[in-house]
Design an enzyme around this catalytic site. Structure first.
Site, PDB file in Angstrom:
ATOM      1  N   LYS A  70     -10.334 -26.664  10.034  1.00 24.53           N
ATOM      2  CA  LYS A  70      -9.021 -27.341  10.107  1.00 24.53           C
ATOM      3  C   LYS A  70      -8.450 -27.384  11.525  1.00 24.53           C
ATOM      4  CE  LYS A  70      -7.455 -26.286   5.426  1.00 24.53           C
ATOM      5  NZ  LYS A  70      -6.387 -25.735   4.595  1.00 24.53           N
ATOM      6  N   ASP A 106      -0.813 -29.381   3.765  1.00 27.36           N
ATOM      7  CA  ASP A 106      -0.814 -28.065   3.105  1.00 27.36           C
ATOM      8  C   ASP A 106       0.600 -27.512   2.885  1.00 27.36           C
ATOM      9  OD1 ASP A 106      -3.556 -27.795   2.762  1.00 27.36           O
ATOM     10  OD2 ASP A 106      -3.835 -26.850   4.720  1.00 27.36           O
TER      11      ASP A 106
END
Ligand code: ATR
Length: 285
Positions: A70, A106
């Site tokens: 990520k 997220d």
């Protein structure tokens, strides 16, 4: 791309075999009558750049990115959106006119899930975040921006990481030594475990002792396998309101799907309930 053209999407990570995202997204495609594929791709760190650039060449609409890529994937984006830039991590890539756009859904997914699943006021609470890794980063920023906490405290086994994260939100975040958590638990109205404790082989471990938790406190765990961790069961037994990790997975996925749909000019709404059912089935397999 119109809705009747084939969609190519996937998730890049390593390891990736246990990802629930393919089941969740395939269920969403079926529900929306979209023809396409969403597969899991194991990509090593050395191959990440090739894999991401390959999305454009292969006609992908985009992809999700997961552990451990990520942060590293940001370097390959043509444009990184403001939230992802602040968090320093991208979990969703959209291909638009041959360019790669990076987003992070997220934190927003986490807060959406909390709002949708917890039947209690969420604003102006004293918040304790356990952990200061990648997952914590997104959640800290989203909680500060969207829930206006009265205070936000970060406790992490390695305290320097907690300090670095707290310094990103100056004036709002404090830190607490990991060893001090047990005694301090009664001071918080929302406690969030962002560590991996309780997942997989550490199933029997608990992120912190809940002996002093106040009834009515919200205790939230981003671990989703098991769907309800022993730590959450303990919290519930002590009168806390509990919130498990499946919702974050579903809502970050729904927000990612929304980005892909919008990028292709589709007006569909991501089928959150269908996605949740698919994840629940995949998690219990
Ligand atoms: P992720 O991206 O999933 O957050 P990460 O960046 O490796 O993964 O962060 C994992 C988090 O879980 C960290 O806060 C880590 O603490 P350290 O920073 O001290 O490593 C925490 N963690 C993992 N296992 C732990 C354990 N057994 N006890 C306490 N904290 C743990």
């Amino acid at each position: 791309m119109s809705t009747n053209q084939k969609w190519l999407l996937g998730v890049l990570g390593d390891p990736i075999e246990h990802s629930c995202s393919p089941a969740m997204m395939q269920a969403a495609f079926a529900s929306l009558h979209l023809s396409g594929r969403y597969d899991a791709y194991r990509v090593t760190s050395g191959q990440l750049g090739h894999a991401v650039r390959g999305l454009v060449a292969l006609g992908f609409t985009g992809c999700n990115v997961t552990i451990p890529h990520k942060e590293a994937v940001c370097a390959y984006m043509d444009v990184v959106d403001e939230t992802a830039l602040r968090v320093g991590a991208v979990n969703t890539v959209v291909v638009r006119e041959g360019k790669l756009y990076g987003y992070n859904t997220d934190g927003r997914g986490y807060v959406r899930s909390l709002c949708a699943e917890v039947d209690a006021p969420l604003h102006q609470r004293d918040v304790l975040i356990l952990g200061a890794g990648g997952a914590a980063k997104g959640i800290v920023h989203a909680v500060v921006e969207q829930l206006s906490p009265r205070s936000l405290t970060i406790a992490n086994r390695t305290q320097e990481r907690a300090m670095v994260l707290a310094a990103q939100v100056p004036g709002v975040c404090h830190t607490l030594p990991w060893e001090a958590v047990q005694e301090a638990v009664s001071a918080y109205g929302l406690i969030i475990n962002t560590t991996s404790i309780g997942m997989g082989e550490s199933f029997a471990e608990q992120p912190c002792c809940l002996r002093h938790v106040r009834p009515g406190t919200i205790v939230s765990d981003i671990v989703y396998r098991p769907a309800v961790t022993p730590w959450l069961l303990e919290a519930e037994r002590r009168g806390a309101l509990i919130h498990g990790g499946i919702g974050m997975l579903v809502h970050q996925g729904a927000l990612a799907l929304q980005l892909w749909l919008e990028a292709r000019g589709c007006t569909h709404t991501p089928p959150v309930a269908t996605m949740r059912d698919a994840v629940l089935r995949a998690v219990t397999l």
